[in-house]
Write an enzyme that holds these catalytic residues in place. Structure first.
Site, PDB file in Angstrom:
ATOM      1  N   LYS A  77      50.240 -61.090  26.708  1.00 43.93           N
ATOM      2  CA  LYS A  77      51.620 -61.399  26.281  1.00 43.93           C
ATOM      3  C   LYS A  77      52.200 -60.214  25.495  1.00 43.93           C
ATOM      4  CE  LYS A  77      50.178 -65.262  24.255  1.00 43.93           C
ATOM      5  NZ  LYS A  77      48.786 -65.339  24.744  1.00 43.93           N
ATOM      6  N   THR A  78      51.420 -59.718  24.546  1.00 45.71           N
ATOM      7  CA  THR A  78      51.867 -58.571  23.748  1.00 45.71           C
ATOM      8  C   THR A  78      51.986 -57.328  24.628  1.00 45.71           C
ATOM      9  OG1 THR A  78      50.704 -59.536  21.886  1.00 45.71           O
ATOM     10  CG2 THR A  78      51.358 -57.239  21.652  1.00 45.71           C
ATOM     11  N   ASP A 122      55.369 -62.603  17.647  1.00 44.47           N
ATOM     12  CA  ASP A 122      54.134 -63.217  18.127  1.00 44.47           C
ATOM     13  C   ASP A 122      53.937 -64.549  17.405  1.00 44.47           C
ATOM     14  OD1 ASP A 122      51.847 -63.407  19.598  1.00 44.47           O
ATOM     15  OD2 ASP A 122      50.689 -61.934  18.468  1.00 44.47           O
ATOM     16  N   THR A 171      50.680 -69.270  22.013  1.00 47.39           N
ATOM     17  CA  THR A 171      49.571 -69.891  22.733  1.00 47.39           C
ATOM     18  C   THR A 171      49.822 -71.395  22.831  1.00 47.39           C
ATOM     19  OG1 THR A 171      48.474 -69.994  20.589  1.00 47.39           O
ATOM     20  CG2 THR A 171      47.779 -68.232  22.068  1.00 47.39           C
ATOM     21  N   ARG A 231      41.505 -58.910  27.712  1.00 51.30           N
ATOM     22  CA  ARG A 231      41.054 -58.480  26.372  1.00 51.30           C
ATOM     23  C   ARG A 231      39.542 -58.591  26.263  1.00 51.30           C
ATOM     24  NH1 ARG A 231      43.534 -61.755  21.684  1.00 51.30           N
ATOM     25  NH2 ARG A 231      45.408 -60.626  22.267  1.00 51.30           N
TER      26      ARG A 231
END
Ligand code: ADE
Length: 346
Positions: A77-78, A122, A171, A231
């Protein structure tokens, strides 16, 4: 917020301008992050939609509309927010829901934006309700409504904000109010788990950037244990690279297996907490159903952590099920744990 960021303006606003030159602590993650669409693997549907939206906005010489990304941690997302900023040559200012404590914090962030900036928030689900309401007119009509004074003499003043794009990530989409969700006029996008092939491509790309040689088998082994999550794949690659470096050996399947076994990560990517969660359901609660609060207490974990971090992958593997009465474990998980199967769900 990065304590190394010496840009006082950014600091005073609870925002961070992320770039390696500014001494970001996550320099390595920054370098692994794709900077152009061509390097961004997977999430094809989101990518296709965003490319059209961004191209159309650029043709109209207008900042793109506000965007919301949601999905489990680590899916990018980031990364998408950074990529959009790079591709549109916009400056990205980055903050998070819990970092914005007061209406004044948000007002300061918004009034310090320059035209065309991207504001990335975020964990937007952690923004408090009063602050959320200040965000509505800012998103909708580019105005900041500030109440000055109290009681009968209170007045509202309206400040015009520069045109900007809000990109938010969460999330926990279910925790966002309907009014907030509806203001992401550019779209609300759900990030999906990656396929094994996509994860292998990501590992290959990261290995090149890290200048490590990795063979096909080692790559497959890391991908298998990566929880379909970039990640995690990058983390496992780096830890395997560390072991290979210390041993002065090649990054082979054996090195990967040894490194990941040392980390307590099993062949499908479960860690000690995942396994404890499954064991608790099976052994303490006879396979379930068990309520989230009871499960959290038994594991000494936060309910939100169980929901955000552990459950999405266990659900994806078909190892647990969520029922109205709580969580249950499946025979597939029992088999993985070496427990007796009950023959109900396989
Ligand atoms: N790193 C994290 N996410 C990625 C992706 N989708 N493609 C390439 N590299 C990544």
């Amino acid at each position: 917020m990065s304590s190394k960021n010496t840009d006082s303006k950014a600091d005073s606003q609870n925002t961070q301008e992320t770039s390696p030159e500014k001494g970001d602590v996550n320099f390595l993650d920054q370098t692994l992050r794709p900077a152009v669409w061509a390097d961004y693997i997977g999430q094809k549907n989101i990518k296709d939609n965003l490319q059209i939206l961004l191209t159309a906005a650029a043709q109209r010489k207008h900042p793109p509309e506000h965007l919301l990304f949601y999905g489990p941690p680590g899916l990018g997302k980031t990364t998408l927010a950074h990529l959009i900023a790079k591709e549109t040559r916009a400056q990205l200012k980055s903050t998070s829901g819990p970092a914005i404590e007061k209406v004044g914090d948000l007002a300061s962030i918004l009034t310090n934006l320059s035209p065309g900036d991207i504001l990335f928030i975020d964990e937007i689900h952690r923004l408090n309700k009063t602050i959320e309401e200040v965000l509505y007119p800012a998103m909708e009509s580019g105005s900041l409504d500030i109440i000055i004074g109290k009681g009968p003499s209170a007045r509202t003043i309206q400040l015009d904000l520069p045109p900007f794009t809000l990109i938010a990530a969460t999330t926990r989409i279910a925790l966002l109010s309907a009014p907030l969700r509806s203001r992401f006029s550019g779209g609300v996008f759900k990030l999906e788990f990656y396929t094994n092939e996509e994860i292998e491509q990501i590992i290959e790309r990261s290995a090149k950037i890290l200048k490590v040689e990795i063979d096909a088998e080692a790559k497959k082994e890391i991908a298998k244990r990566s929880r379909f999550t970039p990640r995690t794949a990058n983390y496992l690659l780096k830890r395997s690279r560390d072991l290979a470096q210390v041993r002065e050996s090649k990054l082979s399947k054996e090195t990967v297996m040894e490194a990941l076994n040392l980390l307590g990560i099993d062949e499908v990517g479960l860690n000690a907490t995942d396994r404890a969660l499954l064991m608790v359901i099976e052994d303490k609660f006879n396979g379930g159903p068990v309520g989230l609060n009871t499960l959290a207490a038994a594991l000494s974990e936060e309910q939100a952590t169980i929901e955000d971090v552990y459950e999405p992958y266990l659900l994806q593997l078909g190892f647990i099920e969520r029922t109205s009465r709580g969580r249950t474990i499946t025979d597939r998980a029992r088999k993985h744990l070496g427990k007796k199967v009950r023959g109900l769900d396989l």
